[in-house]
Scaffold this motif. Structure first.
Motif, mmCIF file in Angstrom:
data_model
loop_
_atom_site.group_PDB
_atom_site.id
_atom_site.type_symbol
_atom_site.label_atom_id
_atom_site.label_comp_id
_atom_site.label_asym_id
_atom_site.label_seq_id
_atom_site.Cartn_x
_atom_site.Cartn_y
_atom_site.Cartn_z
ATOM 1 N N UNK A 318 0.814 -1.218 0.000
ATOM 2 C CA UNK A 318 0.000 0.000 0.000
ATOM 3 C C UNK A 318 0.845 1.265 0.000
ATOM 4 N N UNK A 319 2.166 1.105 -0.052
ATOM 5 C CA UNK A 319 3.023 2.279 -0.128
ATOM 6 C C UNK A 319 3.068 3.073 1.167
ATOM 7 N N UNK A 320 2.992 2.402 2.278
ATOM 8 C CA UNK A 320 3.040 3.084 3.569
ATOM 9 C C UNK A 320 4.472 3.111 4.099
ATOM 10 N N UNK A 321 4.870 4.247 4.611
ATOM 11 C CA UNK A 321 6.171 4.383 5.258
ATOM 12 C C UNK A 321 6.025 4.013 6.723
ATOM 13 N N UNK A 354 -8.637 2.092 8.511
ATOM 14 C CA UNK A 354 -9.271 3.403 8.667
ATOM 15 C C UNK A 354 -8.406 4.574 8.221
ATOM 16 N N UNK A 355 -7.307 4.290 7.585
ATOM 17 C CA UNK A 355 -6.504 5.374 7.007
ATOM 18 C C UNK A 355 -6.292 5.073 5.522
ATOM 19 N N UNK A 356 -6.146 6.098 4.703
ATOM 20 C CA UNK A 356 -5.961 5.869 3.259
ATOM 21 C C UNK A 356 -4.632 5.166 2.976
ATOM 22 N N UNK A 357 -4.569 4.503 1.821
ATOM 23 C CA UNK A 357 -3.308 3.879 1.414
ATOM 24 C C UNK A 357 -2.228 4.939 1.275
ATOM 25 N N UNK A 358 -1.023 4.575 1.638
ATOM 26 C CA UNK A 358 0.089 5.501 1.603
ATOM 27 C C UNK A 358 0.274 6.286 2.885
ATOM 28 N N UNK A 375 3.630 2.976 21.758
ATOM 29 C CA UNK A 375 2.939 4.039 21.035
ATOM 30 C C UNK A 375 2.745 3.611 19.589
ATOM 31 N N UNK A 376 1.496 3.618 19.136
ATOM 32 C CA UNK A 376 1.177 3.335 17.734
ATOM 33 C C UNK A 376 0.614 4.620 17.149
ATOM 34 N N UNK A 377 1.355 5.235 16.221
ATOM 35 C CA UNK A 377 0.979 6.536 15.657
ATOM 36 C C UNK A 377 0.788 6.413 14.158
ATOM 37 N N UNK A 378 -0.069 7.272 13.626
ATOM 38 C CA UNK A 378 -0.253 7.290 12.179
ATOM 39 C C UNK A 378 -0.445 8.737 11.725
ATOM 40 N N UNK A 379 -0.413 8.927 10.415
ATOM 41 C CA UNK A 379 -0.582 10.254 9.829
ATOM 42 C C UNK A 379 -1.950 10.399 9.178
ATOM 43 N N UNK A 463 13.708 13.492 18.559
ATOM 44 C CA UNK A 463 14.989 12.846 18.271
ATOM 45 C C UNK A 463 14.853 11.341 18.261
ATOM 46 N N UNK A 464 13.701 10.845 17.894
ATOM 47 C CA UNK A 464 13.434 9.418 17.962
ATOM 48 C C UNK A 464 14.258 8.691 16.905
ATOM 49 N N UNK A 465 15.013 7.704 17.348
ATOM 50 C CA UNK A 465 15.783 6.902 16.404
ATOM 51 C C UNK A 465 14.972 5.684 16.047
ATOM 52 N N UNK A 466 14.847 5.362 14.816
ATOM 53 C CA UNK A 466 14.061 4.195 14.409
ATOM 54 C C UNK A 466 14.593 3.644 13.094
ATOM 55 N N UNK A 467 13.989 2.550 12.742
ATOM 56 C CA UNK A 467 14.365 1.901 11.492
ATOM 57 C C UNK A 467 13.148 1.742 10.641
ATOM 58 N N UNK A 468 13.256 2.097 9.422
ATOM 59 C CA UNK A 468 12.139 1.903 8.488
ATOM 60 C C UNK A 468 12.053 0.435 8.142
ATOM 61 N N UNK A 469 10.799 -0.051 8.131
ATOM 62 C CA UNK A 469 10.575 -1.479 7.841
ATOM 63 C C UNK A 469 9.960 -1.615 6.468
#
Length: 469
Positions: A318-321, A354-358, A375-379, A463-469
């Motif tokens: 779905x092209x989600x980051x 409940x959120x659009x693709x991408x 914490x589970x966050x979305x845009x 300053x959250x350090x994370x890894x893109x999956x």
């Protein structure tokens, strides 16, 4: 209720004792006084025959000495001068009454009592042969007037105290007989509310409490039966899923090889395991949310990585980051692995539904001294009414929603003494915060939840350090 009965009994008995003991004590006091003066009147009357015959001093002295009062020096005889040869007043014994009191008694012609030093004096008029009035005076000490009164008051006080103590003891026993069944009923109700379905109440005590115990036991039996029926229904409904699952598994086996086919087969296998878990849980009537026993629970970092790996394929399609942070070291929590996985799947499934693709989303794990925060966050567009979203069964009129996902998450958090809160994320959409405690529900630090969340967000959002999956 017990102490209320005791206080009522104490008050009533005290009033009854006072109502009867005080008048009775006064009667005893009056009887003692009457007894003393009646005796004095008898002593004075013993001189009357002698005075009516003669007024000779020697004969009168012998008559006075022959009486008990005269021998004790407590009797005196006053003869007026006109009634004695030689024309002088005659007095035998020690006079204690005043001349005025003697004159008054002679004038009125009847016995009287006058107060003297340390007691009282009985003045008894006696007619002489000459027609004059002689006065016989008998001294009555104060101790003789109150003889036996103190003892009577002490006896009455002792009886009163005994009655009060006895009534209080009886009221206390009656109160215990009434209160104990009520306490047992309250304790059984609390035990039943805590999930002890075998709690029952002995059907004893007063009639009303026995009726309440019978009603409670009947209610408890009905609750047990209803829960048993509910478990059987859940198990039966879950078992019905086996048929379509079998079809899915067969169809997935025919998909051949490839990432999509492997992912589909893995999803079917996981669904079968979840259905089996639901059936076992329903049959055993034992909640699986709270882990039990030493070493029980799971590694939250491992479970988060596993579930993010599962959802990453769909996110890529779905092209989600996706951003994942805080899972670089193991952190054990007192939650069963399937339950935490179900909670994460519910949250991530909501993001996809409940959120659009991408739309981008992230999962952060913060490890504290007494809790773990996920914490589970979305845009996405966010949730208009976060409080209503946490209500069980409230789907918000959205397609594909049963309103149970966030309730599953809430129950997982609350089983450890934590909670779930919904707010605005730094990505611009919804942020769901799961607070998972280490110490259990009874040790939840209510006052520190909000503070800890704010501190973690401040330190990790910018300053959250994370890894893109």
């Amino acid at each position: 209720m017990r102490w209320a009965l005791v206080r009522v009994s104490l008050a009533v008995t005290t009033m009854v004792v006072l109502a009867f003991a005080v008048p009775l004590g006064l009667v005893v006091q009056e009887m003692a006084r009457d007894r003393a003066f009646s005796n004095a009147e008898r002593q004075a009357a013993a001189i009357g025959p002698t005075l009516s015959i003669t007024t000779d001093r020697r004969q009168l002295e012998r008559a006075v000495a022959s009486t008990q009062a005269g021998a004790a020096g407590r009797m005196a005889v006053h003869v007026p001068a006109s009634g004695v040869a030689g024309g002088q007043d005659l007095e035998i014994g020690i006079r204690r009454a005043t001349v005025r009191d003697l004159a008054t008694t002679q004038r009125i012609g009847r016995a009287s009592i006058t107060e003297v030093t340390d007691g009282s004096a009985l003045l008894q008029p006696t007619a002489l042969s000459s027609g004059k009035i002689a006065i016989v005076e008998v001294y009555v000490p104060e101790g003789e007037v109150s003889n036996g009164v103190t003892t009577a008051w002490l006896v009455l006080a002792g009886v009163g105290v005994a009655l009060v103590v006895g009534s209080v003891a009886v009221a206390d026993r009656l109160g215990v007989r009434m209160v104990r069944p009520a306490q047992r009923l309250a304790g059984a109700a609390q035990d039943l509310g805590e999930g002890q379905l075998g709690a029952r109440v002995p059907e004893e005590g007063p009639t009303e409490l026995r009726s309440a115990a019978v009603a409670f036991n009947s209610m408890a039996d009905q609750v047990v039966q209803l829960l048993a029926n509910e478990r059987e229904l859940a198990a039966d409904l879950s078992h019905r899923l086996r048929t379509p699952l079998t079809v899915l598994r067969l169809n997935a086996a025919s998909l051949g090889t490839g990432p999509a086919a492997d992912q589909t087969r893995a999803a079917v296998e996981q669904l079968e395991r979840e259905v089996d878990t639901i059936i076992r849980t329903a049959r055993e009537a034992k909640p699986q949310t709270q882990a039990t026993g030493p070493g029980a629970g799971c590694d939250v970092s491992e479970v988060v990585r596993e579930r993010m790996e599962f959802w990453s394929a769909l996110a890529e399609d779905e092209g989600r980051k996706v951003r994942l942070a805080g899972v670089d070291r193991p952190v054990r929590i007192p939650v069963a692995r399937p339950e935490l996985a179900a909670a994460l799947d519910a949250l991530l499934g909501n993001v996809f539904r409940h959120t659009p693709e991408g739309t981008a989303f992230s999962v952060d794990v913060h490890n504290g001294d007494d809790a773990v925060i996920v914490l589970v966050s979305d845009a996405g567009p966010g949730i208009a009414d976060p409080e209503a979203a946490l209500t069980r069964g409230n789907s918000g009129a959205r397609d594909g929603s049963t309103g149970l996902g966030l309730d599953i998450v809430r129950r997982v958090a609350e089983s450890t003494g934590g909670d779930v809160r919904i707010g605005h994320s730094v990505l611009g959409g919804t942020e769901v915060r799961i607070w998972i405690g280490f110490g259990g529900a009874s040790q939840r630090p209510q006052g520190r939840i909000g503070h800890r969340t704010k501190r973690r967000r401040k330190g990790g959002s910018g300053s959250r350090r994370g890894a893109e999956v």
